[in-house]
Scaffold this motif. Sequence first.
Motif, short mmCIF file in Angstrom:
data_model
loop_
_atom_site.label_atom_id
_atom_site.label_comp_id
_atom_site.label_asym_id
_atom_site.label_seq_id
_atom_site.Cartn_x
_atom_site.Cartn_y
_atom_site.Cartn_z
N SER A 356 4.22 3.82 -3.90
CA SER A 356 4.24 2.61 -3.09
C SER A 356 3.37 1.54 -3.73
O SER A 356 2.34 1.85 -4.34
CB SER A 356 3.75 2.90 -1.67
N ASN A 357 3.79 0.30 -3.57
CA ASN A 357 2.98 -0.83 -4.04
C ASN A 357 2.06 -1.35 -2.95
O ASN A 357 1.41 -2.38 -3.13
CB ASN A 357 3.88 -1.96 -4.56
N ASP A 358 1.98 -0.63 -1.83
CA ASP A 358 1.15 -1.06 -0.70
C ASP A 358 0.31 0.13 -0.22
O ASP A 358 0.85 1.12 0.27
CB ASP A 358 2.05 -1.58 0.43
N ASP A 359 -1.00 0.00 -0.35
CA ASP A 359 -1.88 1.11 0.02
C ASP A 359 -1.80 1.43 1.51
O ASP A 359 -1.90 2.60 1.90
CB ASP A 359 -3.34 0.77 -0.35
N ARG A 378 1.21 11.25 -2.87
CA ARG A 378 1.30 9.99 -3.59
C ARG A 378 0.96 10.17 -5.07
O ARG A 378 0.01 10.86 -5.43
CB ARG A 378 0.35 8.96 -2.98
N LEU A 381 1.73 4.27 -9.53
CA LEU A 381 2.56 3.33 -10.29
C LEU A 381 1.72 2.85 -11.48
O LEU A 381 1.17 1.74 -11.47
CB LEU A 381 2.99 2.17 -9.39
N ARG A 383 1.25 1.21 -14.43
CA ARG A 383 2.08 0.21 -15.11
C ARG A 383 1.97 0.20 -16.63
O ARG A 383 2.91 -0.25 -17.30
CB ARG A 383 1.81 -1.16 -14.49
N LEU A 411 8.53 3.05 -11.81
CA LEU A 411 8.22 1.75 -12.41
C LEU A 411 9.49 0.95 -12.69
O LEU A 411 9.52 -0.27 -12.54
CB LEU A 411 7.44 1.94 -13.71
N GLU A 414 10.51 -0.53 -9.46
CA GLU A 414 9.60 -1.60 -9.04
C GLU A 414 9.93 -2.93 -9.72
O GLU A 414 9.65 -4.00 -9.16
CB GLU A 414 8.16 -1.21 -9.34
N ASP A 419 7.35 -9.64 -6.27
CA ASP A 419 5.91 -9.62 -6.01
C ASP A 419 5.65 -9.92 -4.53
O ASP A 419 6.25 -10.83 -3.95
CB ASP A 419 5.20 -10.67 -6.87
N ARG A 422 6.53 -5.47 0.31
CA ARG A 422 6.10 -4.09 0.56
C ARG A 422 7.26 -3.13 0.28
O ARG A 422 8.39 -3.35 0.74
CB ARG A 422 5.65 -3.90 2.00
N TRP A 423 6.94 -2.04 -0.41
CA TRP A 423 7.99 -1.11 -0.83
C TRP A 423 7.39 0.28 -1.00
O TRP A 423 6.25 0.43 -1.47
CB TRP A 423 8.59 -1.61 -2.14
#
Length: 460
Positions: A356-359, A378, A381, A383, A411, A414, A419, A422-423
């Motif tokens: 996830s890109n959202d903690d 978890r 990501l 990068r 990745l 993503e 930007d 939320r995902w």
Amino acid sequence: MKLPACIELADPSAATPVIAVRKATLDETLAALDPDARAWAKANGFAAKPDTWLLLPGDAGRIALVLVGIEDARDPRALSALPHALPEGRYRLHPTLGEPIAPADALLGWGLGAYRYSRYLKPPRAPAVLVLAHAAPLAEAAALLEASARVRDLVNTPTQDMGPLELEGEVRALGERHSAALRVVAGDDLLRENFPAIHAVGRASHRAPRLIELTWGDREHPALAIVGKGVCFDTGGLDLKPSDGMRNMKKDMGGGAHAIALAGLIMDRQLPVRLTLLVPAVENAVGPEAYRPGEVVATRKGISVEIDNTDAEGRMILCDALALAAESAPDLILDFATLTGAARIALGPDLPVLFSNDDGVAAQWIEAGDAQHDPVWRMPLWRPYLRYLKSHVADIANAGSRMAGAVTAALYLEKFIPDGQRWAHLDVYAWNDTDRPGRPRGGEAMALRSAWAMLKARYG
């Protein structure tokens, strides 16, 4: 409320009582029984190990009661060994003795344990029946059980009867049940509607690829998009899988099955969201029109992709669907996919891999998984590993290294998420390799209950 035949709502007093026992409380529980029952338990060596059971005899050859060993009364699968282990008949939870198991958890666990896929082979016997009182709050547990069975049924059905068109039919029936809107873009219309990556993967099959889109809910509610990988069979394409790797590839639409089941839960339970369900459904087949290694494929987002490996097809169809999901800027995008063998190498078959890109979203899902005994794990990501997807002729390659395969797949996905959007992405196995209590061999719902609990906490 829809219940399977193994669950009955009635006066439970005439049913055989079941006492759940932990090892730590075994002596206390046995002390409450009559001397003959204590002696019988001791003579049979009953030690309350999880998923073990003992029938205690009564008068005239009847079963007086059942002892079952459990580890945690809050685990829905605590009673899952019993439906096919006990003789056919009606059973109930003992009202006072043993560990207190909530009726909703008992319903869910009993139903998960009773499940058998029966479309082509009749089970040798009916499961034992659990009788629960009418007054118990059971509607949500029944909906969770139905959703779990839906995942299992969809994944277990072989591709001959669960291709892209049949998967569309499942979504269509679900939409009709809940008065949702359905749009399907199929065949060459995928090119006209700007879904070129979905078309590229599915064009070799005689069964037309398609994007299935279901929408439901009040426009005033937060927007939620759920995306599921619907590869109804995966040969690997021209980068052909070996026979053992292809054997169970009817399950490669397991992500789509999870997405469909979760959407059904949301609509059934009237979660206040504006829902979009997207399932790109294809067969990754071998034929004259098969997409080839080295080709450069366009995508809906405008990112060009060099095909390093045709067996990395799931991310190809997902990227077009994720791009569409993001165009409406929902509050959250979730995607489910049987995406990488690397995730199974890392965590084995039982732990779905969460990216996830959202903690905050990740923390909510992990917390829900712990509470529901339906875990996720978890992974990062990371990068810098985008270097493994570097292409010299396109914006990105769809594969390129054996290193960190689950990470690089996430990745890749993503790249198609704007930007600030939320995902969360779940790389799920959707399968049980062996028979275990509550986990019969074949298709399996994983992190479905925790996904629901996370969404309910977020939007309910």
